[in-house]
Design a protein around this motif. Structure first.
Motif, PDB file in Angstrom:
ATOM      1  N   UNK A 108       9.020  33.366 -23.792  1.00  0.00           N
ATOM      2  CA  UNK A 108      10.197  34.039 -23.228  1.00  0.00           C
ATOM      3  C   UNK A 108      10.716  35.026 -24.270  1.00  0.00           C
ATOM      4  N   UNK A 109      10.387  36.294 -24.066  1.00  0.00           N
ATOM      5  CA  UNK A 109      10.717  37.343 -25.043  1.00  0.00           C
ATOM      6  C   UNK A 109      11.364  38.539 -24.353  1.00  0.00           C
ATOM      7  N   UNK A 110      12.323  38.260 -23.488  1.00  0.00           N
ATOM      8  CA  UNK A 110      12.954  39.350 -22.755  1.00  0.00           C
ATOM      9  C   UNK A 110      13.821  40.197 -23.681  1.00  0.00           C
ATOM     10  N   UNK A 111      13.875  41.500 -23.404  1.00  0.00           N
ATOM     11  CA  UNK A 111      14.715  42.477 -24.116  1.00  0.00           C
ATOM     12  C   UNK A 111      14.527  42.345 -25.632  1.00  0.00           C
ATOM     13  N   UNK A 112      13.291  42.456 -26.073  1.00  0.00           N
ATOM     14  CA  UNK A 112      13.020  42.281 -27.504  1.00  0.00           C
ATOM     15  C   UNK A 112      12.195  43.435 -28.085  1.00  0.00           C
ATOM     16  N   UNK A 113      12.071  44.533 -27.364  1.00  0.00           N
ATOM     17  CA  UNK A 113      11.389  45.693 -27.914  1.00  0.00           C
ATOM     18  C   UNK A 113       9.877  45.612 -27.902  1.00  0.00           C
ATOM     19  N   UNK A 114       9.291  44.748 -27.095  1.00  0.00           N
ATOM     20  CA  UNK A 114       7.835  44.741 -26.960  1.00  0.00           C
ATOM     21  C   UNK A 114       7.391  46.033 -26.295  1.00  0.00           C
ATOM     22  N   UNK A 115       6.310  46.622 -26.778  1.00  0.00           N
ATOM     23  CA  UNK A 115       5.801  47.819 -26.127  1.00  0.00           C
ATOM     24  C   UNK A 115       4.285  47.836 -26.190  1.00  0.00           C
ATOM     25  N   UNK A 116       3.691  48.394 -25.152  1.00  0.00           N
ATOM     26  CA  UNK A 116       2.245  48.415 -24.998  1.00  0.00           C
ATOM     27  C   UNK A 116       1.921  48.528 -23.525  1.00  0.00           C
ATOM     28  N   UNK A 117       0.694  48.209 -23.162  1.00  0.00           N
ATOM     29  CA  UNK A 117       0.272  48.312 -21.766  1.00  0.00           C
ATOM     30  C   UNK A 117      -0.198  46.962 -21.257  1.00  0.00           C
ATOM     31  N   UNK A 118       0.209  46.624 -20.031  1.00  0.00           N
ATOM     32  CA  UNK A 118      -0.268  45.390 -19.411  1.00  0.00           C
ATOM     33  C   UNK A 118      -1.744  45.498 -19.029  1.00  0.00           C
ATOM     34  N   UNK A 119      -2.327  46.706 -19.148  1.00  0.00           N
ATOM     35  CA  UNK A 119      -3.749  46.900 -18.883  1.00  0.00           C
ATOM     36  C   UNK A 119      -4.582  46.968 -20.164  1.00  0.00           C
ATOM     37  N   UNK A 120      -3.929  46.858 -21.314  1.00  0.00           N
ATOM     38  CA  UNK A 120      -4.643  46.840 -22.590  1.00  0.00           C
ATOM     39  C   UNK A 120      -5.564  45.621 -22.622  1.00  0.00           C
ATOM     40  N   UNK A 162      -0.816  43.571 -29.881  1.00  0.00           N
ATOM     41  CA  UNK A 162      -0.917  44.503 -28.756  1.00  0.00           C
ATOM     42  C   UNK A 162       0.443  44.895 -28.191  1.00  0.00           C
ATOM     43  N   UNK A 163       1.507  44.240 -28.626  1.00  0.00           N
ATOM     44  CA  UNK A 163       2.854  44.577 -28.156  1.00  0.00           C
ATOM     45  C   UNK A 163       3.781  45.020 -29.291  1.00  0.00           C
ATOM     46  N   UNK A 164       3.236  45.100 -30.506  1.00  0.00           N
ATOM     47  CA  UNK A 164       4.003  45.516 -31.687  1.00  0.00           C
ATOM     48  C   UNK A 164       3.474  46.866 -32.129  1.00  0.00           C
ATOM     49  N   UNK A 165       3.964  47.913 -31.488  1.00  0.00           N
ATOM     50  CA  UNK A 165       3.462  49.262 -31.707  1.00  0.00           C
ATOM     51  C   UNK A 165       4.536  50.081 -32.399  1.00  0.00           C
ATOM     52  N   UNK A 166       4.507  50.083 -33.712  1.00  0.00           N
ATOM     53  CA  UNK A 166       5.539  50.787 -34.480  1.00  0.00           C
ATOM     54  C   UNK A 166       5.353  52.295 -34.450  1.00  0.00           C
ATOM     55  N   UNK A 176      -7.409  28.440 -31.287  1.00  0.00           N
ATOM     56  CA  UNK A 176      -7.571  29.427 -30.217  1.00  0.00           C
ATOM     57  C   UNK A 176      -6.229  29.972 -29.763  1.00  0.00           C
ATOM     58  N   UNK A 177      -5.230  29.094 -29.685  1.00  0.00           N
ATOM     59  CA  UNK A 177      -3.876  29.523 -29.300  1.00  0.00           C
ATOM     60  C   UNK A 177      -3.289  30.462 -30.333  1.00  0.00           C
ATOM     61  N   UNK A 178      -3.441  30.118 -31.604  1.00  0.00           N
ATOM     62  CA  UNK A 178      -2.928  30.961 -32.687  1.00  0.00           C
ATOM     63  C   UNK A 178      -3.580  32.337 -32.667  1.00  0.00           C
ATOM     64  N   UNK A 179      -4.896  32.380 -32.483  1.00  0.00           N
ATOM     65  CA  UNK A 179      -5.593  33.671 -32.433  1.00  0.00           C
ATOM     66  C   UNK A 179      -5.115  34.511 -31.254  1.00  0.00           C
ATOM     67  N   UNK A 180      -4.850  33.853 -30.122  1.00  0.00           N
ATOM     68  CA  UNK A 180      -4.340  34.566 -28.951  1.00  0.00           C
ATOM     69  C   UNK A 180      -2.925  35.078 -29.196  1.00  0.00           C
ATOM     70  N   UNK A 181      -2.106  34.303 -29.874  1.00  0.00           N
ATOM     71  CA  UNK A 181      -0.751  34.753 -30.211  1.00  0.00           C
ATOM     72  C   UNK A 181      -0.803  35.972 -31.134  1.00  0.00           C
ATOM     73  N   UNK A 182      -1.738  35.970 -32.068  1.00  0.00           N
ATOM     74  CA  UNK A 182      -1.885  37.124 -32.965  1.00  0.00           C
ATOM     75  C   UNK A 182      -2.262  38.380 -32.168  1.00  0.00           C
ATOM     76  N   UNK A 183      -3.204  38.233 -31.235  1.00  0.00           N
ATOM     77  CA  UNK A 183      -3.609  39.373 -30.409  1.00  0.00           C
ATOM     78  C   UNK A 183      -2.467  39.836 -29.510  1.00  0.00           C
TER      79      UNK A 183
END
Length: 232
Positions: free
Chosen positions: A143-155, A73-77, A62-69
């Motif tokens: 902890x992934x600060x300043x790493x280029x994550x992008x997306x919406x916190x409402x997604x 959702x934050x890897x938007x090339x 369950x943790x792995x599946x959540x990490x994938x999601x």
């Protein structure tokens, strides 16, 4: 007693909702009410033979599946002018392997292999004994600060991933200095075991139309682009 919102600068704030233009921040969630609509459950949290609780194979899946999601959702090339996920150390395996393969690999200390992903902290027996986490081998921090994550916190996909990680032991989330957008709603106040949330320097605002549980949420949204979308 409720804990304060504390910036890493010179000032301390104790108002119910802090919106501060600052360089960085620590957002502390103060739980008072059990979650009512964040219904994610974590399977496979079982008593360990040596005492305490352990995250067994279903919990790890369950943790792995959540990490994938969370990653998807934050890897938007496709977002122009943004470098998505500058460092993916470990996380890139989510693009090519199933969770059965990922959780089938264990580290030398017996932890699931995702515990070695960039920015991930897992609960050890010692940390559980000291009371910092509830079950060994659970994922307790990202902890992934300043790493280029992008997306919406409402997604919805992003929120569901965070809710599942929270159900399986997540205590702190630091994604400050990335390129997330959207409004913070009552969803975050429902994560009653999340001790620290850092969202500094995002285009993130507060939507007070969804304010049922904001008394339970002490939050700082920091950065020059912070927007207060509350309506009085």
């Amino acid at each position: 007693m409720p804990r304060e919102c504390v910036t890493t600068g010179r000032h301390r704030y104790d108002s119910h909702t802090c919106i501060v233009a600052a360089v960085s921040l620590l957002c502390t969630l103060v739980p008072r009410v059990q979650a009512s609509w964040t219904t994610a459950m974590c399977p496979g949290l079982l008593p360990a033979p040596s005492g305490g609780v352990v995250c067994t194979a279903p919990c790890q899946q369950a943790t792995c599946a959540a990490l994938r999601a969370f990653f998807n959702s934050t890897y938007n090339t496709a977002t122009p002018l943004l470098e998505s996920w500058r460092s993916k150390d470990g996380w890139e395996v989510l693009l090519v392997q199933t969770c059965s393969q990922i959780t089938g690999n264990v580290l030398a200390d017996g932890e699931p292999s995702y515990c070695s992903f960039l920015g991930v902290t897992c609960c050890s027996g010692v940390l559980q004994y000291l009371g910092y986490c509830n079950a060994t081998n659970t994922l307790m921090g990202i902890k992934l600060e300043v790493n280029g994550l992008n997306g919406s916190v409402q997604d919805p996909t992003f929120q569901q991933s965070v809710a599942q990680l929270h159900a399986c032991g997540l205590k702190s989330l630091d994604i400050s200095g990335n390129a997330m957008s959207g409004n913070l709603t009552d969803f975050w106040a429902e994560l009653v075991d999340l001790n620290a949330l850092s969202l500094g320097r995002h285009r993130v605002g507060l939507d007070m139309h969804h304010a049922v549980l904001w008394e339970q949420l002490y939050v700082i949204v920091a950065g020059q682009t912070a927007q207060n979308n509350s309506h009085t």
